[in-house]
Write a protein that holds these residues in place. Structure first.
Motif, PDB file in Angstrom:
ATOM      1  N   ASN A 111       5.636   7.443  -1.050  1.00 44.23           N
ATOM      2  CA  ASN A 111       4.233   7.822  -1.171  1.00 44.23           C
ATOM      3  C   ASN A 111       3.367   6.667  -0.686  1.00 44.23           C
ATOM      4  OD1 ASN A 111       1.999   9.329  -1.733  1.00 44.23           O
ATOM      5  ND2 ASN A 111       2.333   9.426  -3.953  1.00 44.23           N
ATOM      6  N   GLU A 112       2.112   6.993  -0.375  1.00 47.22           N
ATOM      7  CA  GLU A 112       1.136   5.963  -0.032  1.00 47.22           C
ATOM      8  C   GLU A 112       0.164   5.775  -1.191  1.00 47.22           C
ATOM      9  OE1 GLU A 112      -0.875   6.810   3.571  1.00 47.22           O
ATOM     10  OE2 GLU A 112       0.941   6.711   4.826  1.00 47.22           O
ATOM     11  N   ARG A 113      -0.300   4.508  -1.337  1.00 49.90           N
ATOM     12  CA  ARG A 113      -1.273   4.210  -2.388  1.00 49.90           C
ATOM     13  C   ARG A 113      -2.675   4.418  -1.798  1.00 49.90           C
ATOM     14  NH1 ARG A 113       1.194   1.584  -6.657  1.00 49.90           N
ATOM     15  NH2 ARG A 113       3.337   0.917  -6.223  1.00 49.90           N
ATOM     16  N   GLU A 114      -3.358   5.447  -2.248  1.00 45.53           N
ATOM     17  CA  GLU A 114      -4.651   5.803  -1.654  1.00 45.53           C
ATOM     18  C   GLU A 114      -5.808   4.996  -2.239  1.00 45.53           C
ATOM     19  OE1 GLU A 114      -5.084   9.945  -2.145  1.00 45.53           O
ATOM     20  OE2 GLU A 114      -3.377  10.486  -0.872  1.00 45.53           O
ATOM     21  N   SER A 115      -5.835   4.825  -3.564  1.00 46.19           N
ATOM     22  CA  SER A 115      -6.999   4.214  -4.198  1.00 46.19           C
ATOM     23  C   SER A 115      -6.875   2.704  -4.370  1.00 46.19           C
ATOM     24  CB  SER A 115      -7.255   4.849  -5.568  1.00 46.19           C
ATOM     25  OG  SER A 115      -6.115   4.685  -6.403  1.00 46.19           O
TER      26      SER A 115
ATOM     27  N   ASP B 248       0.832  -1.213   0.000  1.00 43.59           N
ATOM     28  CA  ASP B 248       0.000   0.000   0.000  1.00 43.59           C
ATOM     29  C   ASP B 248       0.859   1.253   0.000  1.00 43.59           C
ATOM     30  OD1 ASP B 248       1.046  -0.150   2.516  1.00 43.59           O
ATOM     31  OD2 ASP B 248      -0.883  -0.335   3.552  1.00 43.59           O
ATOM     32  N   VAL B 249       2.154   1.124  -0.351  1.00 50.38           N
ATOM     33  CA  VAL B 249       3.056   2.272  -0.437  1.00 50.38           C
ATOM     34  C   VAL B 249       3.838   2.180  -1.744  1.00 50.38           C
ATOM     35  CG1 VAL B 249       3.298   2.566   2.054  1.00 50.38           C
ATOM     36  CG2 VAL B 249       4.874   1.050   0.834  1.00 50.38           C
TER      37      VAL B 249
ATOM     38  N   ARG C  20      -4.112  -0.915  -3.868  1.00 40.64           N
ATOM     39  CA  ARG C  20      -2.842  -1.516  -3.469  1.00 40.64           C
ATOM     40  C   ARG C  20      -2.278  -2.338  -4.635  1.00 40.64           C
ATOM     41  NH1 ARG C  20      -3.847  -5.055   1.531  1.00 40.64           N
ATOM     42  NH2 ARG C  20      -5.763  -5.522   0.394  1.00 40.64           N
TER      43      ARG C  20
END
Length: 847
Positions: free
Chosen positions: A457-461, A446-447, A463
């Motif tokens: 960065n983080e994966r918002e929408s 998820d990053v 994974r």
């Protein structure tokens, strides 16, 4: 034919009034006089030994015509006794003697298994038979005695060879288009099997990185699934190592391998398999050897490999007990050049270390049974388990880094074998295997990671690093294979054989990260595949004579065969709305082929082979993976017309050593070749193109007298062109198939220095080199050639030094090796960089 002598005279003028005649008289088999004299251009003065007839029971080593009585008192003699492992004398065995003034002489054992050599100068000599060798000290005025224990002749699939290029005639002098590579000298080196394969003529290996990376194997222009791999004659996916094909070869320790067979064009009926353009058979069976060995290797980029092997064979009962184990780990953290992005999003070139490319593998094998009994040549069962876990560092062209993607596989199973002679002329061989494969793949980060391994960065929408679709899936595959072989030697020069090999596989899976739990998981679809390959072969041998090694051989050898390929696949196909429908497909095809070998002289032979070959689709190609790769039950077998023409020159042992040269021209006309293509947002294997391959390969090797120096070189040119007249590849008809080099070469030098410091110790420096010519990434007819993506030409050098210490207990070998000593930037696939300069150390102990 008998042995004669080359006698030459050289008159050296010391002053105007004196000339000193210097004479030499060398024993040489009459069959070798022609090629040797042609090479040296010597004027032969026949002596009484030239027409001496057959080899005598006692060989007198020729001396100068001016030998004095005092010199005769310095002579000794040698008696060699050759026996089997049961202690029985073996008559009519050729024994070579090397050392001192003479380079080589030979004789055959008598009925009592003894061979005698008289008139020897005091000193140390090397004594050889076709399968064993030893050293002996001869003292002046005394007779030395040496006993040699010769293993019983192995079957075709377990031949033993001495020396990389001292090739056994039983296989390479057959009608099969095959090359045999002995692994004796490789066991102490750092190279893995894929590296060693890549040095052979007609072979090209492509690796997308270091240990455990994706691998492509090409043989005479055909690649990947089109070439079948075996271990001890058993399909590789059922023989005890995770994964199949070229990738799985990386996980087989070199110390477990005795010999490797490379079959070009024709796939032998005895292997009972379908393949489009050849096969590779890895032989691990060491015959009747009893003992133990261990090896440890360490080196750059976090490499550590440990192997253990123990084997016991009881000569009285034939009881066989063996166990093998191995564990290996590598960080693969070598430096690569990538495109970096700074805090403002500006790109720049930089060098980083790979941080997520490690691999760990381990396995164990145990076997018990009986060998070489009257009621069974072999009756055994082997159990095994092996596994690997691999991190994935980036996408296929090394432009996007990954930090958590990983995959792995575990294989466990058993192999039962039974070989027996049914009377004097009939042989029966049976094996059956079961293997369970568990394949895992995880991509749920998820990053976002950068090339330095930092989270940026983080994966918002969504994974998942590969395509934003997270997955944690497992496949379970059960494989059952077998082979029944009956060989009828109804006449000494003729043989009939019938071979039938069934293969059955079931496969299912599970996705643990499904979005909708109410719908059925597509991976749970039931999939079954059955193949049955049956072959009938007739072998004929005519006109017995003697070859350059002094061994009985035939002038003409021919093998004609026909094969039947039956194929059946069934699966629950996925329909819109997650509905499942049962689909079945069957096909039945026939193939045939012929191999001819003609020996024109003792040192020159020709081979000609043709096969109309069929390859049945594999499990992955037919069933897909249930996620991105769709099933295609309508996939048809690939077909190919394969022709090879080869000339082989082998001088045997001569005044100048032993030289061999072979050149092979090959042609492949293939249709229905399978490729992986995009279908909207999915992928699918399709029969989409045709290809024509024209090429030539050459191999040259030379061993010095006494085998203290060996040199070798190979060259391969393979022009593989698309011949499709319709479909997606029609626009590229006439182009070279991309991502495949068409010109490659390799060479090596190996020095063997004995007696440092003790008479049995050996110092061995060695060198290998490899060249790959530039090739295109994409189709050559698209775009301006000046701006097309290419993989540049590459030249790589490796150096090594081994030292072997021999004691009464056994032998220990230590090896230092430096690969890619010039730190060349190496790419086998476009954009994917391989390791630079690296150091390795390997220690091997045998008792």
């Amino acid at each position: 034919m008998g042995d004669g002598f080359v006698q030459c005279g050289v008159r050296v003028w010391m002053t105007t009034n004196f000339a000193a005649p210097l004479w030499c008289r060398y024993p040489l088999p009459r069959r070798r006089l022609g090629p040797v004299l042609s090479i040296l251009g010597l004027l032969v003065i026949p002596s009484e030994g030239v027409m001496a007839g057959l080899v005598s029971d006692e060989v007198e080593v020729p001396k100068s015509q001016f030998t004095t009585e005092s010199e005769k008192q310095t002579e000794g003699s040698l008696r060699v006794t050759v026996v089997s492992t049961e202690g029985r004398p073996i008559p009519d065995t050729l024994v070579w003697l090397e050392g001192m003034e003479m380079i080589s002489t030979s004789t055959r054992t008598k009925a009592d298994g003894q061979a005698q050599f008289a008139g020897l100068h005091a000193g140390r000599y090397l004594v050889k038979t076709q399968s064993v060798e030893d050293e002996v000290e001869v003292e002046a005025g005394k007779e030395a005695n040496l006993g040699l224990i010769v293993q019983p002749e192995p079957s075709v699939e377990t031949l033993q060879v001495v020396g990389k290029r001292s090739r056994r005639p039983e296989l390479e002098s057959s009608a099969e288009m095959v090359d045999v590579v002995d692994f004796k000298e490789f066991r102490s080196q750092s190279a893995d099997i894929t590296d060693i394969l890549g040095r052979q003529g007609g072979v090209f290996m492509q690796r997308g990185g270091s240990v455990g990376s994706r691998t492509r194997f090409c043989l005479n222009g055909l690649c990947d699934h089109q070439i079948t791999f075996f271990i001890d004659g058993i399909p590789s996916d059922s023989a005890g190592f995770p994964s199949s094909g070229a990738f799985g070869l990386q996980l087989i320790p070199v110390s477990f391998v005795n010999q490797l067979e490379i079959h070009r064009g024709i796939v032998p009926t005895r292997l009972g398999a379908d393949a489009l353009g050849g096969a590779v058979n890895i032989l691990t069976e060491p015959g009747r050897w009893s003992g133990a060995s261990a090896s440890y290797q360490t080196g750059s980029f976090g490499l550590h490999t440990l192997t253990l092997e123990g084997r016991y064979v009881d000569d009285n009962t034939g009881l066989l007990l063996s166990a093998n184990g191995m564990i290996s780990t590598a960080a693969n953290d070598y430096e690569v050049d990538v495109e970096l992005v700074d805090e403002r999003g500006r790109p720049s070139e930089g060098t980083v270390r790979r941080f997520h490319d490690g691999i760990t593998s381990y396995g164990g094998f145990v076997e018990a049974g009986f060998i070489e009994r009257t009621w069974a040549k072999r009756l055994s069962i082997r159990g095994y388990i092996s596994t690997y876990d691999k991190e994935l560092q980036h996408n296929v062209v090394m432009t996007v880094p990954y930090g958590e993607v990983k995959y792995g596989e575990t294989t466990a199973g058993a192999i039962a074998r039974y070989d027996v002679g049914l009377g004097e002329h009939l042989e029966l061989q049976i094996f059956a295997t079961y293997a369970r494969r568990i394949i895992d793949f995880v991509d749920q980060a998820d990053v976002v990671y950068d090339w330095n391994g930092n989270v940026v960065n983080e994966r918002e929408s969504a994974r998942g690093e590969i395509d934003g679709d997270p997955t944690n899936r497992t496949f379970w595959q059960d494989i059952g294979t077998g082979r029944l072989s009956m060989v009828w030697n109804f006449r000494p020069e003729q043989q009939l054989s019938l071979v039938s090999s069934p293969y059955y596989s079931t496969r299912t899976g599970e996705e643990r990260l499904r979005d909708t739990s109410e719908e059925r998981d597509p991976l749970t679809a039931d999939r079954n595949l059955f193949r049955l390959v049956t072959g009938f072969e007739h072998r004929l041998e005519l006109f017995e004579s003697t070859n350059s090694e002094g061994i009985d051989d035939y002038i003409i050898k021919n093998a004609f065969f026909v094969k039947s390929y039956f194929y059946s696949a069934s699966s629950e196909d996925i329909l819109p709305g997650s509905a499942f429908k049962r689909i079945n497909l069957e096909s039945h095809n026939f193939g045939l082929g012929n191999g001819l070998r003609l020996r024109m002289t003792p040192w020159l032979s020709f081979k000609l082979s043709y096969e109309y070959a069929i390859r049945l689709p594999s499990v992955d190609e037919v069933f897909g993976n249930g996620v991105l790769v769709l099933a295609n039950l309508e996939l048809e077998p690939e077909r190919s017309h394969n022709t090879n023409v080869m000339a082989v020159i082998d001088t045997g042992r001569t005044l100048l050593g032993q030289a061999s040269f072979d050149v092979n021209g090959f042609w492949r006309d293939s249709e229905g070749l399978i490729a992986l293509l995009a279908q909207n947002r999915y992928l699918q294997y399709l029969n989409v193109y045709e290809a024509r391959t024209l090429g030539v390969e050459g191999t040259l090797s030379w061993n010095s007298p006494g085998e203290w120096l060996s040199l070798g070189a190979t060259m391969t040119y393979a022009d593989v062109r698309n011949q499709s007249t319709d479909g997606v590849f029609e626009a590229f008809s006439g182009d070279r198939v991309p991502q495949r080099p068409y010109l490659t070469g390799s060479w090596d030098a190996h020095v063997r220095i004995k007696g440092l410091p003790d008479g049995d110790d050996v110092l061995e420096p060695f060198y290998t080199g490899r060249y790959v010519h530039e090739f295109f990434r994409g189709w050559e007819s698209i775009g301006d050639p000046e701006f097309k993506d290419t993989v540049d030409s590459q030249l790589v050098h490796n150096l090594g030094l081994s030292y072997t210490l021999v004691t009464d207990i056994g032998r220990t070998t230590g090896t230092f090796e430096m690969s890619n000593i010039t730190d060349e930037k190496v790419f086998d696939f476009f954009g994917v960089q391989r390791p630079g300069r690296a150091l390795f150390f390997k220690l091997v102990a045998e008792i």
